[in-house]
Every structure is written in structure tokens, then in C-alpha cells.
Design an enzyme around this catalytic site. Structure first.
Site, PDB file in Angstrom:
ATOM      1  CG  HIS A  56      -0.382   0.113   2.539  1.00 13.27           C
ATOM      2  ND1 HIS A  56       0.440  -0.848   3.076  1.00 13.27           N
ATOM      3  CD2 HIS A  56      -0.489   1.080   3.491  1.00 13.27           C
ATOM      4  CE1 HIS A  56       0.812  -0.480   4.293  1.00 13.27           C
ATOM      5  NE2 HIS A  56       0.265   0.691   4.571  1.00 13.27           N
ATOM      6  CG  HIS A  58       0.045   4.417   4.652  1.00 13.62           C
ATOM      7  ND1 HIS A  58      -0.682   3.674   5.556  1.00 13.62           N
ATOM      8  CD2 HIS A  58      -0.804   5.368   4.182  1.00 13.62           C
ATOM      9  CE1 HIS A  58      -1.912   4.162   5.644  1.00 13.62           C
ATOM     10  NE2 HIS A  58      -2.007   5.187   4.807  1.00 13.62           N
ATOM     11  CG  ASP A  60       4.787   3.359   7.544  1.00 13.27           C
ATOM     12  OD1 ASP A  60       3.924   3.555   6.658  1.00 13.27           O
ATOM     13  OD2 ASP A  60       4.554   2.719   8.585  1.00 13.27           O
ATOM     14  CG  HIS A  61       4.236   0.043   4.421  1.00 13.01           C
ATOM     15  ND1 HIS A  61       4.186  -1.283   4.761  1.00 13.01           N
ATOM     16  CD2 HIS A  61       3.758   0.725   5.494  1.00 13.01           C
ATOM     17  CE1 HIS A  61       3.687  -1.411   5.986  1.00 13.01           C
ATOM     18  NE2 HIS A  61       3.419  -0.196   6.447  1.00 13.01           N
ATOM     19  CG  HIS A 114      -4.037   0.349   6.754  1.00 11.08           C
ATOM     20  ND1 HIS A 114      -3.979   0.989   7.976  1.00 11.08           N
ATOM     21  CD2 HIS A 114      -2.848   0.597   6.149  1.00 11.08           C
ATOM     22  CE1 HIS A 114      -2.804   1.593   8.095  1.00 11.08           C
ATOM     23  NE2 HIS A 114      -2.095   1.376   7.001  1.00 11.08           N
ATOM     24  CG  ASP A 133       0.591  -1.211   7.803  1.00 17.47           C
ATOM     25  OD1 ASP A 133       1.459  -2.063   8.084  1.00 17.47           O
ATOM     26  OD2 ASP A 133       0.822   0.018   7.751  1.00 17.47           O
ATOM     27  CG  HIS A 171       3.771  -1.408  11.618  1.00 21.45           C
ATOM     28  ND1 HIS A 171       4.623  -0.334  11.768  1.00 21.45           N
ATOM     29  CD2 HIS A 171       3.015  -1.147  10.525  1.00 21.45           C
ATOM     30  CE1 HIS A 171       4.378   0.549  10.803  1.00 21.45           C
ATOM     31  NE2 HIS A 171       3.407   0.073  10.032  1.00 21.45           N
TER      32      HIS A 171
HETATM   33 ZN   LIG Z   1      -0.034   1.774   6.477  1.00 19.23          ZN
END
Ligand SMILES: [Zn+2]
Length: 255
Positions: A56, A58, A60-61, A114, A133, A171
Site C-alpha cells: 500500500h 503509505h 513507511d512502506h 487500512h 498493514d 509492524h
Molecule cells: Zn499503512
């Protein structure tokens, strides 16, 4: 030879993971939170990065994609619905599409909630799933872009995988998730057993994943919203499962 995986931490609490096909030498990173830890992991294993499979959009990915692409010329595979928000995409995929990593093959399942276009990668022959996530060990992602009903349907798709499927999530949140899960099912024996196992892993500073889908089904309250004792514990006996899920998610948000 069987597929090999290598798990490592990125940023504060993100997991990075590599999946490697020894036959062809192909190696995929599932997401790329940041470049340096992915590079370090590749060096440690002596593997060459051929693909990044994105779950996805985001940051942080995806934050490491540009740097990794520049250095390795690897293929970037991303969810069709989120390709605009992800750098350097070469190939977009949707529900049911197949993605090859050397001789390994992943099936794409759409798991929105998400984010609106979130996908998961199922390596069926290897019994591995990379859920980003959507699902965490004993938890699940926040419902940010979708609806609780949508997220519940996504979790049902994941729950339908075989019990011995190894679950890799995005995570390290397991200990906090267990503390919350005990407020929903304080007497769940599988949850209490997982708590003990996770405490041992944490004491040794080892990752608490992968878990198995069987363990998650037995102990993760977000996968158990259609079980009467769980509905009862949040005061929603007889309510549709997605409503029970929504209530559990809401309580977790406030916890
Ligand atoms: Zn995420």
C-alpha cells in the site's frame, strides 16, 4: 529448493522482509520502508534485489523505493488502485493476479480498509502471506481509507487461508496488541499462550512474527468478531460480525 525469507526491522517499528528463490537467485522485498536496512539485509544474505512488492501507498512502506530502484533496477509491483501514490511503479496488480519472483509465485488478494487499495501477497506453495498493514499479529491495521465492513471482509479473506500459512505483517505491535486483546477475551487460552511465547521472544529481542494463521484465528480478536463470546464481551450479542469488528476497532483506537 524451498524459498527463503529474511526478516529485519526498519524505521521505528516497521518490518522489512525479503523472499528469495535459491533456484533463480531472484529476491523480492515486500515493501521498502527505507533503503539502508534493505541494503544491509541483502548484503548479509548475499542476495540481489530483483523485485519490490508493494502492499500500500503509505510512506513507511514506500520510502526506500526510489533509492533501491536506482541502485538495483528492480521491478516495482504495486496495487493498481494506489499506483499514483507510489514511486517508480513498473507493474500494477489486482485481485487474482499472479506475480512471479524467479520460480516462486504469489497470488494477489485485495484487502482494502487500512487504505482503499491495499493488497496482500499469498505465496500458496510456500504457505506464506504478506499482509502489510491489514492484519497484525493479535491486531489489525487502523481503518483509515475504508469502512469497518470493508476491513472485516478483507480479514475474512485472510482468515480463509490454511492454518499453517505463515503471516508476515508490517509492524512489530504484538505486545501492545496482546494487552488490548486480553480486555476482549481475558480467558482465551490461545491468547494467553501467545502472550507467554511473545514475552519470551521480546526478552530475547527477537521479532514476534511470523505467526501462523491458525494462531491468529485462535487468539486475534479482530478475526473473531463472528464468535458469540466475542460479540458478548463487547455487548453486541446477535449483531452482524462487521459491527462487532467495528466496536473492537473503536475500542483499540481509544486504548
Ligand atoms: Zn499503512
Amino acid at each position: 529448493m524451498a524459498a527463503q525469507t529474511h526478516l529485519f526491522l526498519c524505521l521505528k517499528d516497521n518490518f522489512g522482509v525479503l523472499i528469495h528463490d535459491p533456484e533463480s537467485g531472484a529476491t523480492a522485498a515486500i515493501d521498502a520502508p527505507e533503503a539502508a536496512p534493505v541494503e544491509a539485509a541483502l548484503r548479509a544474505k548475499g542476495w540481489r534485489l530483483t523485485d519490490i512488492l508493494v502492499t500500500h501507498h503509505h510512506h513507511d512502506h514506500t520510502g526506500g523505493i526510489e533509492e533501491l530502484k536506482q541502485r538495483h533496477r528492480c521491478r516495482i509491483v504495486a496495487p493498481d488502485a494506489e499506483a499514483d501514490g507510489i514511486p517508480e511503479v513498473d507493474e500494477t496488480v489486482r485481485e487474482g493476479d499472479r506475480v512471479r519472483v524467479g520460480a516462486l509465485e504469489a497470488r494477489v488478494i485485495e484487502t482494502p480498509g487500512h487504505t482503499a487499495g491495499h493488497i496482500s501477497y499469498v505465496f500458496g506453495a510456500e504457505k506464506l502471506v504478506f499482509v502489510g498493514d491489514t492484519l497484525f499479529s493479535i491486531g489489525c491495521g487502523r481503518v483509515i481509507e475504508g469502512t469497518p465492513e470493508m476491513m472485516w471482509q478483507s480479514l475474512l479473506k485472510l482468515r480463509a487461508l490454511p492454518d499453517d500459512t505463515q503471516v508476515y505483517c508490517g509492524h512489530e505491535y504484538t505486545q501492545a496488541n496482546i494487552r488490548f486483546a486480553k480486555t476482549i477475551e481475558p480467558n482465551n487460552a490461545a491468547l494467553l499462550a501467545r502472550e507467554q511465547a511473545v514475552a519470551r521472544l521480546a526478552a530475547e529481542r527477537r521479532p514476534t512474527i511470523p505467526s501462523t494463521m491458525g494462531e491468529e484465528k485462535a487468539a486475534n480478536p479482530f478475526l473473531r468478531a463472528d464468535i458469540p463470546v466475542v460479540a458478548q464481551s463487547v455487548g453486541l450479542t446477535g449483531a452482524p460480525a462487521w459491527q462487532v469488528f467495528a466496536e473492537i476497532r473503536e475500542r483499540k483506537n481509544k486504548s
